[in-house]
Write a protein that holds these residues in place. Structure first.
Motif, PDB file in Angstrom:
ATOM      1  N   ALA A   1     -12.176  10.619 -10.585  1.00 43.22           N
ATOM      2  CA  ALA A   1     -12.825  10.290 -11.965  1.00 43.22           C
ATOM      3  C   ALA A   1     -13.101   8.833 -12.539  1.00 43.22           C
ATOM      4  CB  ALA A   1     -11.959  10.607 -13.185  1.00 43.22           C
ATOM      5  N   PHE A   2     -12.726   7.541 -11.278  1.00 41.66           N
ATOM      6  CA  PHE A   2     -12.835   6.575 -11.158  1.00 41.66           C
ATOM      7  C   PHE A   2     -13.470   5.818 -10.393  1.00 41.66           C
ATOM      8  CE2 PHE A   2      -8.599   6.933 -12.462  1.00 41.66           C
ATOM      9  CZ  PHE A   2      -8.302   5.645 -13.944  1.00 41.66           C
ATOM     10  N   LEU A   3     -15.188   5.187 -10.657  1.00 44.49           N
ATOM     11  CA  LEU A   3     -15.712   4.178  -9.573  1.00 44.49           C
ATOM     12  C   LEU A   3     -15.490   2.940  -9.267  1.00 44.49           C
ATOM     13  CD1 LEU A   3     -18.837   4.968 -11.551  1.00 44.49           C
ATOM     14  CD2 LEU A   3     -18.513   6.384  -9.580  1.00 44.49           C
ATOM     15  N   PRO A   4     -15.076   2.383  -7.759  1.00 48.70           N
ATOM     16  CA  PRO A   4     -14.895   1.639  -7.448  1.00 48.70           C
ATOM     17  C   PRO A   4     -16.034   0.474  -8.017  1.00 48.70           C
ATOM     18  CG  PRO A   4     -14.311   3.212  -5.755  1.00 48.70           C
ATOM     19  CD  PRO A   4     -15.705   4.070  -6.669  1.00 48.70           C
ATOM     20  N   PHE A   5     -16.046  -0.738  -7.754  1.00 46.39           N
ATOM     21  CA  PHE A   5     -16.779  -1.766  -8.513  1.00 46.39           C
ATOM     22  C   PHE A   5     -15.970  -3.626  -7.349  1.00 46.39           C
ATOM     23  CE2 PHE A   5     -14.108  -2.419 -12.198  1.00 46.39           C
ATOM     24  CZ  PHE A   5     -14.245  -3.475 -12.343  1.00 46.39           C
ATOM     25  N   ASP A   6     -14.927  -2.890  -6.975  1.00 46.96           N
ATOM     26  CA  ASP A   6     -14.967  -3.984  -6.515  1.00 46.96           C
ATOM     27  C   ASP A   6     -14.128  -4.534  -5.588  1.00 46.96           C
ATOM     28  OD1 ASP A   6     -15.330  -7.049  -5.847  1.00 46.96           O
ATOM     29  OD2 ASP A   6     -14.639  -7.688  -7.690  1.00 46.96           O
ATOM     30  N   MET A   7     -13.936  -4.998  -4.384  1.00 47.79           N
ATOM     31  CA  MET A   7     -13.147  -5.025  -3.148  1.00 47.79           C
ATOM     32  C   MET A   7     -12.416  -5.992  -2.793  1.00 47.79           C
ATOM     33  SD  MET A   7     -13.952  -1.143  -0.589  1.00 47.79           S
ATOM     34  CE  MET A   7     -15.384  -1.733  -1.118  1.00 47.79           C
ATOM     35  N   SER A   8     -11.277  -6.192  -2.172  1.00 47.14           N
ATOM     36  CA  SER A   8     -11.157  -7.115  -0.908  1.00 47.14           C
ATOM     37  C   SER A   8      -9.790  -6.655  -0.638  1.00 47.14           C
ATOM     38  CB  SER A   8     -10.242  -7.929  -1.755  1.00 47.14           C
ATOM     39  OG  SER A   8      -8.826  -7.398  -2.367  1.00 47.14           O
ATOM     40  N   MET A   9      -9.713  -7.428   0.912  1.00 49.68           N
ATOM     41  CA  MET A   9      -8.600  -6.848   2.123  1.00 49.68           C
ATOM     42  C   MET A   9      -7.684  -8.035   2.642  1.00 49.68           C
ATOM     43  SD  MET A   9     -11.253  -3.915   4.883  1.00 49.68           S
ATOM     44  CE  MET A   9     -11.356  -6.272   5.866  1.00 49.68           C
ATOM     45  N   ALA A  10      -6.527  -7.549   2.200  1.00 53.80           N
ATOM     46  CA  ALA A  10      -5.864  -8.422   2.907  1.00 53.80           C
ATOM     47  C   ALA A  10      -4.986  -8.405   4.646  1.00 53.80           C
ATOM     48  CB  ALA A  10      -4.826  -9.072   2.310  1.00 53.80           C
TER      49      ALA A  10
ATOM     50  N   ALA B   1       0.685  -1.289   0.191  1.00 50.61           N
ATOM     51  CA  ALA B   1      -0.074  -0.036   0.140  1.00 50.61           C
ATOM     52  C   ALA B   1       1.220   1.307   0.039  1.00 50.61           C
ATOM     53  CB  ALA B   1      -1.162   0.113   1.131  1.00 50.61           C
ATOM     54  N   PRO B   2       0.515   2.102  -0.653  1.00 52.55           N
ATOM     55  CA  PRO B   2       1.672   3.537  -1.259  1.00 52.55           C
ATOM     56  C   PRO B   2       1.303   4.270   0.454  1.00 52.55           C
ATOM     57  CG  PRO B   2      -0.422   2.993  -2.433  1.00 52.55           C
ATOM     58  CD  PRO B   2      -0.421   2.295  -1.984  1.00 52.55           C
ATOM     59  N   THR B   3       1.913   5.005   0.337  1.00 58.08           N
ATOM     60  CA  THR B   3       1.938   6.176   1.212  1.00 58.08           C
ATOM     61  C   THR B   3       1.278   7.192   0.711  1.00 58.08           C
ATOM     62  OG1 THR B   3       4.399   6.097   2.461  1.00 58.08           O
ATOM     63  CG2 THR B   3       2.920   7.975   2.897  1.00 58.08           C
ATOM     64  N   ALA B   4      -0.540   7.709   2.157  1.00 60.37           N
ATOM     65  CA  ALA B   4      -0.617   8.705   1.100  1.00 60.37           C
ATOM     66  C   ALA B   4      -0.722   9.850   1.055  1.00 60.37           C
ATOM     67  CB  ALA B   4      -2.300   8.934   2.042  1.00 60.37           C
ATOM     68  N   ALA B   5      -0.875  10.431  -0.252  1.00 58.95           N
ATOM     69  CA  ALA B   5      -0.723  11.673  -0.969  1.00 58.95           C
ATOM     70  C   ALA B   5      -1.596  12.496  -1.985  1.00 58.95           C
ATOM     71  CB  ALA B   5       0.658  11.809  -2.239  1.00 58.95           C
ATOM     72  N   TYR B   6      -2.891  12.022  -1.373  1.00 58.66           N
ATOM     73  CA  TYR B   6      -4.367  12.315  -1.485  1.00 58.66           C
ATOM     74  C   TYR B   6      -5.095  12.175  -1.097  1.00 58.66           C
ATOM     75  CZ  TYR B   6      -4.623   7.628  -1.515  1.00 58.66           C
ATOM     76  OH  TYR B   6      -4.161   5.941  -0.459  1.00 58.66           O
ATOM     77  N   ALA B   7      -6.496  12.942  -0.835  1.00 64.70           N
ATOM     78  CA  ALA B   7      -7.568  12.681   0.291  1.00 64.70           C
ATOM     79  C   ALA B   7      -7.955  12.086   0.788  1.00 64.70           C
ATOM     80  CB  ALA B   7      -8.464  13.829  -0.172  1.00 64.70           C
TER      81      ALA B   7
ATOM     82  N   VAL C   1     -13.521   8.185  -7.138  1.00 65.10           N
ATOM     83  CA  VAL C   1     -12.656   8.546  -6.712  1.00 65.10           C
ATOM     84  C   VAL C   1     -11.123   8.921  -7.379  1.00 65.10           C
ATOM     85  CG1 VAL C   1     -12.984   6.876  -3.966  1.00 65.10           C
ATOM     86  CG2 VAL C   1     -11.737   6.188  -6.158  1.00 65.10           C
ATOM     87  N   ALA C   2      -9.956   9.116  -6.797  1.00 60.74           N
ATOM     88  CA  ALA C   2      -9.510   9.825  -7.808  1.00 60.74           C
ATOM     89  C   ALA C   2      -8.381   9.232  -7.571  1.00 60.74           C
ATOM     90  CB  ALA C   2      -8.040  11.576  -7.410  1.00 60.74           C
ATOM     91  N   ASP C   3      -7.336   8.676  -9.154  1.00 57.70           N
ATOM     92  CA  ASP C   3      -6.159   6.948  -9.015  1.00 57.70           C
ATOM     93  C   ASP C   3      -5.460   7.214  -7.870  1.00 57.70           C
ATOM     94  OD1 ASP C   3      -4.447   5.503  -9.536  1.00 57.70           O
ATOM     95  OD2 ASP C   3      -4.384   6.368 -11.644  1.00 57.70           O
TER      96      ASP C   3
ATOM     97  N   ILE D   1      -7.848   5.612   2.883  1.00 59.68           N
ATOM     98  CA  ILE D   1      -8.005   5.120   1.730  1.00 59.68           C
ATOM     99  C   ILE D   1      -8.982   5.786   0.998  1.00 59.68           C
ATOM    100  CG2 ILE D   1     -10.628   4.080   2.300  1.00 59.68           C
ATOM    101  CD1 ILE D   1     -10.768   3.059   4.730  1.00 59.68           C
ATOM    102  N   PRO D   2      -8.767   6.666  -0.273  1.00 57.61           N
ATOM    103  CA  PRO D   2      -9.272   7.456  -0.830  1.00 57.61           C
ATOM    104  C   PRO D   2     -10.756   8.149  -0.435  1.00 57.61           C
ATOM    105  CG  PRO D   2      -7.935   5.598  -2.474  1.00 57.61           C
ATOM    106  CD  PRO D   2      -8.740   5.268  -1.177  1.00 57.61           C
ATOM    107  N   ALA D   3     -10.928   9.658  -0.524  1.00 56.60           N
ATOM    108  CA  ALA D   3     -11.934  10.419  -0.707  1.00 56.60           C
ATOM    109  C   ALA D   3     -13.201  10.187  -1.854  1.00 56.60           C
ATOM    110  CB  ALA D   3     -12.117  11.750   0.492  1.00 56.60           C
ATOM    111  N   GLN D   4     -14.234  10.034  -0.898  1.00 57.01           N
ATOM    112  CA  GLN D   4     -14.880   9.346  -2.358  1.00 57.01           C
ATOM    113  C   GLN D   4     -16.295  10.865  -2.455  1.00 57.01           C
ATOM    114  OE1 GLN D   4     -16.567   5.793  -1.967  1.00 57.01           O
ATOM    115  NE2 GLN D   4     -16.660   5.515  -3.757  1.00 57.01           N
TER     116      GLN D   4
END
Length: 218
Positions: free
Chosen positions: A109-118, A35-41, A98-100, A211-214
């Motif tokens: 510009a993106f719509l999340p349509f599937d998720m998983s957690m690990a 997981a990258p370090t957050a540089a976004y909202a 959400v943003a990329d 988690i990106p802001a929606q």
């Protein structure tokens, strides 16, 4: 439109039942990128997914298969259904954008349509984390997903969240192009336009605190 978390709940259930605290299976053929370090909202709540985007991807795949089998009317119907799914409730869908997360200052510009957690590779099981995971499982089962995420966050449970994202406007543009090409009997070109929608799907990984802001409602 609804939050789709069935596989998250199943993952938590499997984790709690596994004494070794092994990792979940990640989305997209075993993706395990860090997981990258957050540089976004960001937001504290778990991402809400768009069933409309999932329907679009499903219909696009069905349209391509129909073209392969020379079932032109079926292909046209699936493209129409894909377009309708992504066009209906436009304002509601913008609340899910959400943003990329891999690009700084990117537009939503993106719509999340599937998720998983690990669990991350650095996760170390403790009595506290086991208790938190069991509590989170119960909350997920009862539909209180945001409370479940907060329980895991407070307990410092290291999670990697993967989300599949579909570009909203780009997909609509390609669907219109495919519609026109089908009407013009340019079936090979129509297939390429549909393929470009599938190719535009990206899978992004982020941590529980990134988690990106929606939302992109003006």
């Amino acid at each position: 439109m609804k939050a789709s978390n069935k596989f998250i709940a199943a993952a938590l259930a499997g984790l709690v039942a596994t004494s070794s605290f092994g990792s979940f299976a990640a989305y997209a053929a075993g993706t395990d990128a860090k997981a990258p370090t957050a540089a976004y909202a960001t937001q504290k709540e778990l991402l809400k997914t768009a069933d409309e985007a999932l329907s679009t991807v499903t219909h696009v795949r069905a349209a391509r298969m129909a073209l392969f089998d020379n079932k032109i009317d079926e292909a046209k119907a699936n493209v129409a259904d894909a377009t309708k799914a992504l066009s209906a409730g436009e304002t509601d869908l913008k609340a899910l954008l959400v943003a990329d997360s891999d690009k700084a200052d990117a537009a939503k510009a993106f719509l999340p349509f599937d998720m998983s957690m690990a669990l991350t590779d650095t996760f170390k099981p403790t009595q506290e984390s086991e208790k938190a995971l069991k509590e989170a499982k119960g909350l997920m089962t009862s539909g209180e997903k945001d409370k479940a995420i907060e329980v895991l966050r407070v307990a410092s449970v290291d999670l990697n969240i993967s989300a599949a994202l579909l570009p909203e406007q780009g997909s609509l543009d390609k669907l219109k192009q495919a519609t026109d090409l089908l009407e013009g009997q340019e079936y090979f070109a129509a297939n390429l336009a549909l393929k470009s929608i599938e190719d535009s799907v990206v899978v992004r990984n982020f941590g529980i605190d990134a988690i990106p802001a929606q939302g992109n409602i003006e």
